[in-house]
Design a protein around this motif. Structure first.
Motif, PDB file in Angstrom:
ATOM      1  N   ASN A 243       0.536  -1.058  -0.301  1.00 42.74           N
ATOM      2  CA  ASN A 243      -0.010   0.107   0.099  1.00 42.74           C
ATOM      3  C   ASN A 243       0.462   1.039   0.317  1.00 42.74           C
ATOM      4  OD1 ASN A 243      -3.060  -0.525   0.044  1.00 42.74           O
ATOM      5  ND2 ASN A 243      -1.917  -1.888   1.622  1.00 42.74           N
ATOM      6  N   LEU A 244       1.742   1.813   0.496  1.00 39.56           N
ATOM      7  CA  LEU A 244       2.870   2.573   0.757  1.00 39.56           C
ATOM      8  C   LEU A 244       3.546   3.035  -0.730  1.00 39.56           C
ATOM      9  CD1 LEU A 244       5.554   2.122   3.182  1.00 39.56           C
ATOM     10  CD2 LEU A 244       3.507   3.748   3.136  1.00 39.56           C
ATOM     11  N   ARG A 245       3.590   1.693  -1.161  1.00 40.00           N
ATOM     12  CA  ARG A 245       3.671   2.070  -2.970  1.00 40.00           C
ATOM     13  C   ARG A 245       2.791   2.189  -3.550  1.00 40.00           C
ATOM     14  NH1 ARG A 245       8.798  -2.247  -3.983  1.00 40.00           N
ATOM     15  NH2 ARG A 245      10.149  -1.796  -2.794  1.00 40.00           N
ATOM     16  N   LEU A 246       1.674   1.402  -2.938  1.00 38.76           N
ATOM     17  CA  LEU A 246       0.433   2.152  -4.235  1.00 38.76           C
ATOM     18  C   LEU A 246      -0.332   3.489  -4.542  1.00 38.76           C
ATOM     19  CD1 LEU A 246      -1.525  -1.203  -3.686  1.00 38.76           C
ATOM     20  CD2 LEU A 246      -0.262   0.270  -6.236  1.00 38.76           C
ATOM     21  N   SER A 247       0.013   4.371  -3.028  1.00 37.77           N
ATOM     22  CA  SER A 247      -0.089   5.505  -2.638  1.00 37.77           C
ATOM     23  C   SER A 247       0.871   5.829  -1.414  1.00 37.77           C
ATOM     24  CB  SER A 247      -2.050   4.975  -2.063  1.00 37.77           C
ATOM     25  OG  SER A 247      -1.854   4.474  -1.009  1.00 37.77           O
ATOM     26  N   GLY A 248       0.232   7.227  -1.335  1.00 35.62           N
ATOM     27  CA  GLY A 248       0.960   8.453  -0.506  1.00 35.62           C
ATOM     28  C   GLY A 248       0.158   7.520   1.453  1.00 35.62           C
ATOM     29  N   ALA A 249       1.652   8.173   1.505  1.00 39.90           N
ATOM     30  CA  ALA A 249       1.691   7.871   3.631  1.00 39.90           C
ATOM     31  C   ALA A 249       0.720   8.510   4.365  1.00 39.90           C
ATOM     32  CB  ALA A 249       3.197   8.674   4.320  1.00 39.90           C
ATOM     33  N   THR A 250      -0.817   9.025   3.652  1.00 39.41           N
ATOM     34  CA  THR A 250      -1.244   9.557   4.290  1.00 39.41           C
ATOM     35  C   THR A 250      -2.607   8.794   4.168  1.00 39.41           C
ATOM     36  OG1 THR A 250      -0.025  12.417   4.354  1.00 39.41           O
ATOM     37  CG2 THR A 250      -3.077  11.934   4.681  1.00 39.41           C
ATOM     38  N   ARG A 251      -2.795   7.911   3.212  1.00 38.57           N
ATOM     39  CA  ARG A 251      -3.638   7.919   2.830  1.00 38.57           C
ATOM     40  C   ARG A 251      -3.687   5.740   3.243  1.00 38.57           C
ATOM     41  NH1 ARG A 251      -4.023  10.578  -1.920  1.00 38.57           N
ATOM     42  NH2 ARG A 251      -6.153  11.546  -2.688  1.00 38.57           N
ATOM     43  N   ILE A 252      -2.412   5.872   3.062  1.00 36.95           N
ATOM     44  CA  ILE A 252      -2.634   4.054   3.808  1.00 36.95           C
ATOM     45  C   ILE A 252      -2.741   4.337   5.133  1.00 36.95           C
ATOM     46  CG2 ILE A 252       0.357   4.287   3.296  1.00 36.95           C
ATOM     47  CD1 ILE A 252      -1.670   0.917   4.092  1.00 36.95           C
ATOM     48  N   SER A 253      -1.946   5.448   5.513  1.00 38.25           N
ATOM     49  CA  SER A 253      -2.551   5.777   7.315  1.00 38.25           C
ATOM     50  C   SER A 253      -4.080   5.685   7.852  1.00 38.25           C
ATOM     51  CB  SER A 253      -1.340   7.036   8.163  1.00 38.25           C
ATOM     52  OG  SER A 253       0.423   6.923   7.778  1.00 38.25           O
ATOM     53  N   SER A 254      -4.309   6.769   7.394  1.00 29.36           N
ATOM     54  CA  SER A 254      -6.276   6.199   7.193  1.00 29.36           C
ATOM     55  C   SER A 254      -6.503   5.407   7.094  1.00 29.36           C
ATOM     56  CB  SER A 254      -6.328   7.857   6.329  1.00 29.36           C
ATOM     57  OG  SER A 254      -6.873   6.584   5.042  1.00 29.36           O
ATOM     58  N   LEU A 255      -6.408   4.089   6.835  1.00 32.35           N
ATOM     59  CA  LEU A 255      -6.659   2.814   7.003  1.00 32.35           C
ATOM     60  C   LEU A 255      -6.584   2.289   7.620  1.00 32.35           C
ATOM     61  CD1 LEU A 255      -5.373   1.224   3.741  1.00 32.35           C
ATOM     62  CD2 LEU A 255      -7.648   1.752   3.709  1.00 32.35           C
ATOM     63  N   LEU A 256      -5.943   2.710   9.282  1.00 29.81           N
ATOM     64  CA  LEU A 256      -5.443   2.517  10.565  1.00 29.81           C
ATOM     65  C   LEU A 256      -6.325   2.904  11.385  1.00 29.81           C
ATOM     66  CD1 LEU A 256      -1.529   3.416  11.735  1.00 29.81           C
ATOM     67  CD2 LEU A 256      -2.745   0.990  10.950  1.00 29.81           C
ATOM     68  N   TYR A 257      -7.664   3.641  10.569  1.00 29.24           N
ATOM     69  CA  TYR A 257      -9.052   4.347  11.898  1.00 29.24           C
ATOM     70  C   TYR A 257     -10.397   3.035  10.963  1.00 29.24           C
ATOM     71  CZ  TYR A 257      -7.727   9.318  11.644  1.00 29.24           C
ATOM     72  OH  TYR A 257      -6.945  10.447  12.339  1.00 29.24           O
ATOM     73  N   LEU A 258      -9.605   1.932  10.771  1.00 28.80           N
ATOM     74  CA  LEU A 258     -10.281   0.678  10.556  1.00 28.80           C
ATOM     75  C   LEU A 258     -10.181   0.081  11.260  1.00 28.80           C
ATOM     76  CD1 LEU A 258     -11.946   1.252   6.908  1.00 28.80           C
ATOM     77  CD2 LEU A 258     -13.105   1.749   8.481  1.00 28.80           C
ATOM     78  N   VAL A 259      -8.789   0.134  11.920  1.00 27.88           N
ATOM     79  CA  VAL A 259      -8.506  -1.320  11.916  1.00 27.88           C
ATOM     80  C   VAL A 259      -9.016  -1.866  14.192  1.00 27.88           C
ATOM     81  CG1 VAL A 259      -6.275  -2.309  13.476  1.00 27.88           C
ATOM     82  CG2 VAL A 259      -6.062  -1.583  11.478  1.00 27.88           C
ATOM     83  N   PRO A 260      -9.429  -0.899  14.930  1.00 26.29           N
ATOM     84  CA  PRO A 260     -10.217  -0.746  15.977  1.00 26.29           C
ATOM     85  C   PRO A 260     -11.341  -1.838  15.948  1.00 26.29           C
ATOM     86  CG  PRO A 260      -8.594   1.082  15.848  1.00 26.29           C
ATOM     87  CD  PRO A 260      -8.393   1.504  14.799  1.00 26.29           C
ATOM     88  N   PRO A 261     -12.009  -0.741  14.865  1.00 21.03           N
ATOM     89  CA  PRO A 261     -13.318  -1.421  14.412  1.00 21.03           C
ATOM     90  C   PRO A 261     -13.557  -3.197  14.439  1.00 21.03           C
ATOM     91  CG  PRO A 261     -13.479   0.505  14.131  1.00 21.03           C
ATOM     92  CD  PRO A 261     -12.191   0.504  13.916  1.00 21.03           C
ATOM     93  N   THR A 262     -11.715  -2.976  13.935  1.00 21.87           N
ATOM     94  CA  THR A 262     -12.004  -4.698  12.566  1.00 21.87           C
ATOM     95  C   THR A 262     -11.326  -5.119  13.858  1.00 21.87           C
ATOM     96  OG1 THR A 262     -11.723  -3.540  10.304  1.00 21.87           O
ATOM     97  CG2 THR A 262     -10.839  -6.192  11.137  1.00 21.87           C
ATOM     98  N   THR A 263     -10.041  -4.615  14.357  1.00 17.49           N
ATOM     99  CA  THR A 263     -10.110  -5.948  16.324  1.00 17.49           C
ATOM    100  C   THR A 263     -11.331  -6.122  16.875  1.00 17.49           C
ATOM    101  OG1 THR A 263      -8.345  -4.912  15.298  1.00 17.49           O
ATOM    102  CG2 THR A 263      -8.796  -5.743  17.874  1.00 17.49           C
ATOM    103  N   MET A 264     -12.978  -5.351  17.387  1.00 16.48           N
ATOM    104  CA  MET A 264     -13.203  -5.758  18.023  1.00 16.48           C
ATOM    105  C   MET A 264     -14.542  -6.793  16.679  1.00 16.48           C
ATOM    106  SD  MET A 264     -14.788  -1.722  19.502  1.00 16.48           S
ATOM    107  CE  MET A 264     -15.952  -2.937  20.590  1.00 16.48           C
ATOM    108  N   VAL A 265     -14.204  -6.793  16.014  1.00 15.97           N
ATOM    109  CA  VAL A 265     -15.583  -7.601  15.696  1.00 15.97           C
ATOM    110  C   VAL A 265     -14.915  -8.462  15.868  1.00 15.97           C
ATOM    111  CG1 VAL A 265     -16.219  -8.923  13.430  1.00 15.97           C
ATOM    112  CG2 VAL A 265     -16.381  -6.104  14.178  1.00 15.97           C
ATOM    113  N   MET A 266     -13.145  -8.784  15.676  1.00 13.64           N
ATOM    114  CA  MET A 266     -12.258 -10.205  15.356  1.00 13.64           C
ATOM    115  C   MET A 266     -12.158 -10.637  16.619  1.00 13.64           C
ATOM    116  SD  MET A 266      -8.985  -9.336  12.509  1.00 13.64           S
ATOM    117  CE  MET A 266      -8.647 -11.215  12.386  1.00 13.64           C
ATOM    118  N   ALA A 267     -12.486  -9.017  17.900  1.00 12.19           N
ATOM    119  CA  ALA A 267     -12.122 -10.103  19.661  1.00 12.19           C
ATOM    120  C   ALA A 267     -13.949 -10.342  19.476  1.00 12.19           C
ATOM    121  CB  ALA A 267     -11.898  -9.141  19.716  1.00 12.19           C
ATOM    122  N   TYR A 268     -15.014 -10.204  19.503  1.00 11.75           N
ATOM    123  CA  TYR A 268     -16.081 -10.995  19.249  1.00 11.75           C
ATOM    124  C   TYR A 268     -16.273 -12.090  18.734  1.00 11.75           C
ATOM    125  CZ  TYR A 268     -21.316 -12.363  18.112  1.00 11.75           C
ATOM    126  OH  TYR A 268     -22.280 -12.589  18.267  1.00 11.75           O
TER     127      TYR A 268
END
Length: 302
Positions: A243-268
């Motif tokens: 993803n770093l090579r496909l897009s800029g650092a800001t855009r790939i970093s923005s995906l980290l906003y989806l990590v806590p929700p996804t982690t919660m679903v996996m923990a459930y």
């Protein structure tokens, strides 16, 4: 429609689908790291778990490099060694240690979600990546959304412990900036293997020097180590590099906003942890934020 036009349409669709799949895969695999950390630290220390994780990953990496025999320039070698130290040894070492000392995975993920803000405000200008007003709105909305997701976990740990994941976050940001600034040319597979090999030396050496390297008898510990190698190292970090090579650092970093929700679903699904209404609303807010941040710039077409 002519054959040439049909091929052009297919290429355009493919060029849009690949970043989408790479981004979605990154979120899922990166989130799996928090699950593996919780799983493995139930049997041993964070340092011991990371040492075994990268002992396995480093061994596989050494075999792959021995077969491929890639030619890597000295500049790329220095870059990947620095990235391994910052984004693996520093970031993962401090993140896992924080979880091992009782910081909830959701709060740890929340601190990790500060990366887009740091990238946009500090690293973005240095890397020449412009952040539009719409993206700034998305960054702030995303931070609020993550706060909603983990609101119930806040206040359960000592404030000083938060320095651990925050220090790890700074390592990840620094490593990301180095990659975007130096732009190494080595093949992604070789880059992943080289960083895994260096991380293996660092973690095993540190665990041995501090007398934290053990041989646990529980099969669950090794299950967690294999989980981390397959899903987090190969999948999560591998797709981070993609993803770093496909897009800029800001855009790939923005995906980290989806990590806590996804982690919660996996923990459930894995640990039967419940998801409250506030957290569910926060998941929707995070999704909206990422859409805003990754929205193409109409003036540049990016």
């Amino acid at each position: 429609m002519t054959t040439t036009e049909t091929l052009a349409v297919r290429r355009q669709a493919g060029s849009r689908l690949i970043p989408l799949l790479a981004g979605a895969g990154f979120v899922v695999f990166w989130s799996s790291g928090f699950i593996g950390a919780r799983w493995g630290t139930a049997y041993s220390s964070a340092v011991d778990l990371l040492a075994w994780r990268f002992l396995l990953a480093g061994t596989l990496a050494a075999v792959v490099l021995a077969i491929r025999r890639p030619r890597i320039s000295r500049a790329d070698l220095v870059t990947h060694v620095a990235m391994a130290f910052l984004t693996q040894f520093v970031y993962l070492g401090l993140i896992f240690t924080g979880i091992d000392h009782g910081i909830p995975a959701g709060v740890t993920a929340l601190i990790g979600s500060l990366q887009p803000i740091l990238i946009a405000t500090v690293a973005g200008p240095l890397l020449g990546e412009r952040v539009s007003p719409v993206q700034w709105t998305g960054l702030l909305i995303g931070l609020a959304g993550v706060g909603l997701v983990v609101a119930d976990d806040l206040g359960h740990s000592s404030p000083l412990l938060f320095l651990l994941p925050f220090g790890g976050l700074l390592g990840l940001v620094a490593g990301t900036c180095i990659e975007r600034k130096r732009k190494p040319q080595a093949h992604l597979l070789d880059a992943l293997c080289l960083q895994s090999l260096v991380s293996g030396v660092l973690f095993v050496g540190f665990a041995t020097a501090t007398a934290q390297m053990t041989v646990p008898h529980e099969l669950g510990f090794y299950g967690a180590a294999v989980w981390l190698v397959v899903f987090s190292t190969t999948g999560g970090w591998g797709l981070y590099l993609v993803n770093l090579r496909l897009s800029g650092a800001t855009r790939i970093s923005s995906l980290l906003y989806l990590v806590p929700p996804t982690t919660m679903v996996m923990a459930y699904l894995m640990f039967h942890e419940t998801i409250g209404l506030l957290a569910a609303f926060g998941i929707v807010v995070c999704a909206v934020a990422v859409l805003l941040i990754r929205r193409p710039d109409r003036r540049t077409g990016r």
